[in-house]
Design a protein around this motif. Structure first.
Motif, mmCIF file in Angstrom:
data_model
loop_
_atom_site.group_PDB
_atom_site.id
_atom_site.type_symbol
_atom_site.label_atom_id
_atom_site.label_comp_id
_atom_site.label_asym_id
_atom_site.label_seq_id
_atom_site.Cartn_x
_atom_site.Cartn_y
_atom_site.Cartn_z
ATOM 1 N N THR A 11 0.948 -1.121 -0.083
ATOM 2 C CA THR A 11 0.071 0.064 0.041
ATOM 3 C C THR A 11 0.702 1.282 0.104
ATOM 4 O O THR A 11 0.533 2.241 -0.865
ATOM 5 N N GLU A 12 1.837 1.301 0.775
ATOM 6 C CA GLU A 12 2.928 2.330 0.863
ATOM 7 C C GLU A 12 3.453 2.558 -0.467
ATOM 8 O O GLU A 12 3.797 3.754 -0.990
ATOM 9 N N GLU A 13 4.006 1.436 -1.346
ATOM 10 C CA GLU A 13 4.291 1.585 -2.419
ATOM 11 C C GLU A 13 3.701 2.021 -3.535
ATOM 12 O O GLU A 13 4.012 2.941 -4.332
ATOM 13 N N GLY A 14 2.180 1.750 -3.144
ATOM 14 C CA GLY A 14 1.227 2.209 -4.303
ATOM 15 C C GLY A 14 1.012 3.700 -4.103
ATOM 16 O O GLY A 14 0.939 4.429 -5.152
ATOM 17 N N LYS A 15 1.282 4.020 -2.957
ATOM 18 C CA LYS A 15 1.022 5.454 -2.845
ATOM 19 C C LYS A 15 2.209 6.446 -3.109
ATOM 20 O O LYS A 15 2.043 7.550 -3.609
ATOM 21 N N LYS A 16 3.374 5.895 -2.852
ATOM 22 C CA LYS A 16 4.480 6.557 -3.631
ATOM 23 C C LYS A 16 4.508 6.645 -4.867
ATOM 24 O O LYS A 16 4.740 7.594 -5.525
ATOM 25 N N LYS A 17 4.193 5.564 -5.729
ATOM 26 C CA LYS A 17 4.004 5.464 -7.327
ATOM 27 C C LYS A 17 3.033 6.549 -7.518
ATOM 28 O O LYS A 17 3.217 7.275 -8.524
ATOM 29 N N SER A 18 2.000 6.498 -7.039
ATOM 30 C CA SER A 18 0.831 7.462 -7.349
ATOM 31 C C SER A 18 1.360 9.002 -6.974
ATOM 32 O O SER A 18 0.791 9.777 -7.674
ATOM 33 N N GLY A 19 2.080 9.214 -5.976
ATOM 34 C CA GLY A 19 2.483 10.407 -5.496
ATOM 35 C C GLY A 19 3.572 10.884 -6.781
ATOM 36 O O GLY A 19 3.665 12.106 -7.110
ATOM 37 N N ASN A 20 4.403 9.881 -7.170
ATOM 38 C CA ASN A 20 5.416 10.380 -8.221
ATOM 39 C C ASN A 20 4.616 10.576 -9.542
ATOM 40 O O ASN A 20 5.001 11.502 -10.240
ATOM 41 N N MET A 21 3.782 9.686 -9.798
ATOM 42 C CA MET A 21 3.157 10.138 -10.929
ATOM 43 C C MET A 21 2.465 11.433 -11.121
ATOM 44 O O MET A 21 2.485 12.045 -11.963
ATOM 45 N N LEU A 22 1.624 11.765 -9.771
ATOM 46 C CA LEU A 22 1.261 13.216 -9.773
ATOM 47 C C LEU A 22 2.124 14.359 -9.827
ATOM 48 O O LEU A 22 1.869 15.355 -10.554
ATOM 49 N N LEU A 23 3.232 14.143 -9.312
ATOM 50 C CA LEU A 23 4.405 15.239 -9.505
ATOM 51 C C LEU A 23 4.715 15.137 -10.890
ATOM 52 O O LEU A 23 5.310 16.372 -11.536
ATOM 53 N N ILE A 24 4.957 13.999 -11.673
ATOM 54 C CA ILE A 24 5.201 14.038 -12.953
ATOM 55 C C ILE A 24 4.271 15.069 -13.815
ATOM 56 O O ILE A 24 4.436 15.865 -14.922
ATOM 57 N N ILE A 25 2.840 14.685 -13.799
ATOM 58 C CA ILE A 25 1.994 15.513 -14.189
ATOM 59 C C ILE A 25 2.016 16.769 -14.046
ATOM 60 O O ILE A 25 1.868 17.688 -15.002
ATOM 61 N N ILE A 26 2.321 17.204 -12.820
ATOM 62 C CA ILE A 26 2.222 18.877 -12.293
ATOM 63 C C ILE A 26 3.415 19.285 -13.202
ATOM 64 O O ILE A 26 3.298 20.483 -13.585
ATOM 65 N N ILE A 27 4.570 18.734 -13.106
ATOM 66 C CA ILE A 27 5.667 19.149 -13.898
ATOM 67 C C ILE A 27 5.500 19.370 -15.399
ATOM 68 O O ILE A 27 5.890 20.160 -15.886
ATOM 69 N N GLY A 28 4.836 18.246 -16.004
ATOM 70 C CA GLY A 28 4.414 18.526 -17.337
ATOM 71 C C GLY A 28 3.284 19.672 -17.659
ATOM 72 O O GLY A 28 3.564 20.321 -18.627
ATOM 73 N N VAL A 29 2.503 19.764 -16.855
ATOM 74 C CA VAL A 29 1.796 20.866 -16.854
ATOM 75 C C VAL A 29 2.325 22.422 -16.859
ATOM 76 O O VAL A 29 1.963 23.040 -17.637
ATOM 77 N N LEU A 30 3.260 22.459 -15.829
ATOM 78 C CA LEU A 30 3.899 23.422 -15.911
ATOM 79 C C LEU A 30 4.733 23.940 -17.101
ATOM 80 O O LEU A 30 5.114 25.007 -17.280
#
Length: 189
Positions: A11-30
């Protein structure tokens, strides 16, 4: 108990992966926003270049009109009298309020902002100009709004515009004539 720890770890690994994915999306939008901002800034700077060219053309028109006045006043080929000073006789001026009109274009996004001074043929013309000022403003607005950017962006185009305005105004005058008009401000956006 080992299974419970294993489930929590996944569960913690899944949260880290989704957090990383969200960070990548934010960087892409910026990054996309920065690119779009750069393009908009580039296009806006292109308009400043056109304004600078229009300002340069305005300076050329003023220089051309001064040399034409020198020729008309009989100053000879050098354009200077014996004292070496340039003499340009300019008649009395009648200032008109500023004009802001949409230029003739397919998109309707271009406009012209200008100020015009009328050079009168004599002082007797001033009362008639004051009386007919709304009529003259209407005539000038109709003429300016019938022009496209291409027609007024060159020196020759501005000279034709000046001639057309002078001719139209003189058709409606009784006490004298408008000798010339001068653009004291001329901005195309």
């Amino acid at each position: 108990m080992a299974e419970k720890e294993k489930d929590e770890h996944e569960t913690e690994e899944g949260k880290k992966k989704s957090g990383n994915m969200l960070l990548i999306i934010i960087i892409g939008v910026l990054a996309l926003i920065l690119i779009i901002g750069g393009i908009v800034a580039f296009l806006m700077m292109g308009n400043h270049d056109a304004e600078a060219e229009a300002g340069h053309a305005k300076t050329e028109v003023a220089a051309d009109s001064h040399s034409a006045e020198a020729e008309h006043s009989g100053e000879g080929s050098g354009g200077t009298p014996m004292g070496g000073e340039v003499m340009t006789e300019v008649g009395l001026m009648f200032p008109l309020d500023g004009f802001t009109v949409n230029l003739l274009s397919e998109s309707g996004r271009r406009y012209l902002k200008c100020e015009i001074n009328l050079e009168m043929g004599g002082e007797e013309l001033s009362p008639e100009l004051e009386e007919k000022k709304p009529i003259f403003r209407d005539i000038i607005i109709r003429i300016l709004s019938s022009k496209s950017l291409e027609e007024i962006s060159t020196v020759k185009g501005k000279e034709k515009l000046k001639e057309q305005i002078v001719n139209e105004l003189n058709l409606r005058l009784k006490d004298g004539k408008v000798k010339n008009i001068y653009f004291t401000d001329f901005v195309v956006q």
